[in-house]
Design a protein around this motif. Structure first.
Motif, short mmCIF file in Angstrom:
data_model
loop_
_atom_site.label_atom_id
_atom_site.label_comp_id
_atom_site.label_asym_id
_atom_site.label_seq_id
_atom_site.Cartn_x
_atom_site.Cartn_y
_atom_site.Cartn_z
N ALA A 211 0.82 -1.22 0.00
CA ALA A 211 0.00 0.00 0.00
C ALA A 211 0.86 1.27 0.00
O ALA A 211 0.65 2.14 -0.85
N PRO A 212 1.83 1.42 0.93
CA PRO A 212 2.62 2.66 0.89
C PRO A 212 3.45 2.81 -0.37
O PRO A 212 3.64 3.92 -0.87
N LEU A 213 3.93 1.71 -0.93
CA LEU A 213 4.71 1.80 -2.17
C LEU A 213 3.83 2.21 -3.35
O LEU A 213 4.25 2.98 -4.21
N CYS A 214 2.59 1.70 -3.38
CA CYS A 214 1.66 2.13 -4.43
C CYS A 214 1.42 3.64 -4.35
O CYS A 214 1.41 4.33 -5.37
N GLN A 215 1.24 4.14 -3.12
CA GLN A 215 0.99 5.57 -2.97
C GLN A 215 2.21 6.39 -3.37
O GLN A 215 2.08 7.44 -4.01
N GLN A 216 3.40 5.92 -3.00
CA GLN A 216 4.61 6.63 -3.41
C GLN A 216 4.70 6.72 -4.93
O GLN A 216 5.06 7.76 -5.50
N ALA A 217 4.39 5.61 -5.59
CA ALA A 217 4.45 5.60 -7.05
C ALA A 217 3.47 6.61 -7.65
O ALA A 217 3.78 7.32 -8.59
N MET A 218 2.27 6.67 -7.07
CA MET A 218 1.28 7.63 -7.58
C MET A 218 1.73 9.06 -7.30
O MET A 218 1.53 9.95 -8.14
N ASP A 219 2.32 9.28 -6.14
CA ASP A 219 2.79 10.63 -5.80
C ASP A 219 3.88 11.09 -6.77
O ASP A 219 4.04 12.29 -7.01
N LEU A 220 4.63 10.12 -7.32
CA LEU A 220 5.71 10.45 -8.25
C LEU A 220 5.23 10.48 -9.70
O LEU A 220 6.03 10.68 -10.62
N GLY A 221 3.93 10.27 -9.90
CA GLY A 221 3.38 10.39 -11.25
C GLY A 221 3.54 9.16 -12.12
O GLY A 221 3.51 9.26 -13.35
N PHE A 222 3.71 7.97 -11.51
CA PHE A 222 3.80 6.75 -12.31
C PHE A 222 2.49 6.52 -13.06
O PHE A 222 1.42 6.99 -12.65
N ASP A 223 2.57 5.75 -14.14
CA ASP A 223 1.42 5.56 -15.02
C ASP A 223 0.58 4.35 -14.66
O ASP A 223 -0.48 4.15 -15.26
N GLY A 224 1.02 3.54 -13.73
CA GLY A 224 0.24 2.36 -13.37
C GLY A 224 0.96 1.48 -12.39
O GLY A 224 2.05 1.80 -11.90
N LEU A 225 0.34 0.34 -12.08
CA LEU A 225 0.85 -0.60 -11.10
C LEU A 225 0.74 -2.02 -11.64
O LEU A 225 -0.20 -2.34 -12.36
N ILE A 226 1.70 -2.86 -11.28
CA ILE A 226 1.59 -4.30 -11.53
C ILE A 226 1.80 -4.96 -10.17
O ILE A 226 2.86 -4.85 -9.56
N VAL A 227 0.74 -5.62 -9.69
CA VAL A 227 0.71 -6.11 -8.31
C VAL A 227 0.39 -7.60 -8.31
O VAL A 227 -0.51 -8.06 -9.03
N GLU A 228 1.10 -8.36 -7.48
CA GLU A 228 0.85 -9.79 -7.37
C GLU A 228 -0.33 -10.04 -6.43
O GLU A 228 -0.31 -9.61 -5.27
N SER A 229 -1.35 -10.72 -6.96
CA SER A 229 -2.57 -10.99 -6.21
C SER A 229 -2.97 -12.44 -6.41
O SER A 229 -3.02 -12.92 -7.56
N HIS A 230 -3.26 -13.12 -5.32
CA HIS A 230 -3.52 -14.57 -5.31
C HIS A 230 -4.76 -14.84 -4.48
O HIS A 230 -4.98 -14.20 -3.45
N CYS A 231 -5.57 -15.80 -4.91
CA CYS A 231 -6.79 -16.11 -4.16
C CYS A 231 -6.48 -16.65 -2.77
O CYS A 231 -7.26 -16.44 -1.83
N CYS A 232 -5.34 -17.33 -2.61
CA CYS A 232 -4.90 -17.84 -1.28
C CYS A 232 -3.40 -17.58 -1.15
O CYS A 232 -2.59 -18.50 -1.32
N PRO A 233 -3.01 -16.35 -0.86
CA PRO A 233 -1.58 -15.98 -0.88
C PRO A 233 -0.69 -16.87 -0.03
O PRO A 233 0.43 -17.20 -0.43
N ASP A 234 -1.15 -17.25 1.15
CA ASP A 234 -0.30 -18.04 2.04
C ASP A 234 0.01 -19.43 1.48
O ASP A 234 0.94 -20.09 1.94
N GLU A 235 -0.78 -19.86 0.50
CA GLU A 235 -0.56 -21.18 -0.10
C GLU A 235 0.16 -21.07 -1.44
O GLU A 235 0.30 -22.08 -2.16
N ALA A 236 0.61 -19.89 -1.81
CA ALA A 236 1.24 -19.69 -3.11
C ALA A 236 2.52 -20.52 -3.24
O ALA A 236 3.25 -20.71 -2.26
N TRP A 237 2.79 -20.99 -4.44
CA TRP A 237 3.96 -21.82 -4.68
C TRP A 237 5.24 -20.99 -4.85
O TRP A 237 6.33 -21.54 -4.86
N SER A 238 5.09 -19.69 -5.02
CA SER A 238 6.25 -18.81 -5.14
C SER A 238 5.89 -17.43 -4.62
O SER A 238 4.76 -16.97 -4.80
N ASP A 239 6.83 -16.78 -3.97
CA ASP A 239 6.68 -15.40 -3.47
C ASP A 239 5.39 -15.19 -2.67
O ASP A 239 4.67 -14.20 -2.85
#
Length: 355
Positions: A211-239
């Motif tokens: 969340a804070p990194l997304c806001q920093q990027a927006m404050d700096l005028g970035f054009d978008g975000l690419i975010v890792e999202s998983h239906c069950c993050p704790d069970e993810a096979w990587s990261d």
């Protein structure tokens, strides 16, 4: 070389960053991919990402399902209407991704660090019209990053963008990869028409930092975000630690403050004028400091002294770092400034000593 660019042409939500790409680190199973995609689509996400091929530091880890997972991505597009995106690292990856209708390709940090690999990808993309996003190389090398994008652009790819995912460093502190915001800021200064997308998942390495990194990027005028999202993050096979659920991602995006970089007022113009005045004073002081350093260089030459005096250098860094803390400036920032000043001082003294 100037890049020949066209708009990425990716869908966006006017109430959010102009481009949000979301999905799991890896396409693990058909059920996991479709479940996550449907949840993200229900939250208004337009572009689904998932890793089909996963480069690992050491052999033996999960390296992605490869071509087996590409029909799952095709199914995502058919069932949700979202565009799909994945990472490619070889010409074979490009061929297969396009064969299965992947809409957006991105190049990873390790691949970007290798000019031979980037040229191979560029050659495989000739004659193709597809958006390509290039992550920064692992190490903080802006020229290498730009060079990689130039290779892709020379192949005829005009829908080109950059992804800032942070830089590897032994001094990681709280981040998985240091943001070093000054590097994408300089990239934007040099190529202002190039879209830059922030990857807070790989910068932070922890879901509580997204969340804070997304806001920093927006404050700096970035054009978008690419975010890792998983239906069950704790069970993810990587990261697993850096992935969030679609619900959490939606909440993070809903809280973002999107600022207008073009809005200006008389008040801020006056403040910027004050900064210009202070900067001019700083330049005058630096000129004065360098004149004194050159006088010291003459003295050292006359008395056969070495130019570099390590004890004096350490004394400067310690004193100025302590002063920085007292006036509310990060001591590391002060140290970096004086390292550069000292480097220039030594260069000028060496010129005098060697005359």
């Amino acid at each position: 070389m100037e890049l020949e660019l066209e708009p990425l042409g990716l869908p966006s939500d006017n109430e959010r960053p102009s481009c949000v790409i979301a999905g799991p680190c890896s396409a693990e199973t058909e059920e996991q991919v479709l479940t996550t995609a449907k949840q993200l689509a229900a939250k208004g996400c337009h572009i689904f990402r998932a890793g089909i091929w996963k480069p690992r530091t050491k052999p033996g880890g999960f390296e992605g399902n490869g071509e087996k997972a590409l029909p799952w991505m095709k199914e995502v597009k058919e069932e949700t209407g979202m565009l799909t995106a994945t990472e490619v690292a070889t010409p074979e990856h490009v061929e297969l991704a396009l064969k299965y209708g992947i809409d957006v390709l991105w190049v990873g940090a390790r691949t970007c660090a290798n000019p031979f690999a980037m040229q191979s990808l560029a050659d495989s993309l000739k004659g193709v019209d597809v958006p390509v996003l290039v992550k920064n190389p692992v190490n903080p090398d802006l020229e290498l990053w730009i060079g990689g994008m130039e290779r892709i652009n020379q192949a005829g790819i005009k829908r080109l963008g950059a992804i800032h995912r942070g830089f590897s460093s032994p001094d990681k502190k709280i981040y998985r990869n240091l943001p070093m915001w000054q590097i994408p800021i300089e990239l934007h200064r040099r190529i202002p028409e190039l879209p830059i997308i922030c990857d807070p998942s790989h910068i932070g390495g922890r879901r509580d930092l997204i969340a804070p990194l997304c806001q920093q990027a927006m404050d700096l005028g970035f054009d978008g975000l690419i975010v890792e999202s998983h239906c069950c993050p704790d069970e993810a096979w990587s990261d697993a630690k850096q992935q969030v659920t679609p619900d959490v991602l939606d909440y993070i995006l809903s809280l973002l403050v999107i600022r207008d970089e073009h809005t200006s007022t008389e008040g801020i113009r006056q403040l910027r004028n004050q900064i210009d005045d202070v900067d001019n004073e700083l330049m005058d002081l630096l000129a004065k400091r360098m004149r004194i350093c050159r006088e010291i260089g003459v003295y050292k030459k006359e008395h056969n002294m070495t130019v570099l005096q390590a004890n004096r250098y350490n004394e400067i860094l310690e004193k100025r770092g302590a002063q920085g803390s007292l006036i509310g400036i990060d001591p590391e920032c002060i140290a970096h400034i004086f390292e550069l000043i000292h480097e220039e001082s030594v260069r000028q003294q060496l010129e005098i000593v060697n005359q």
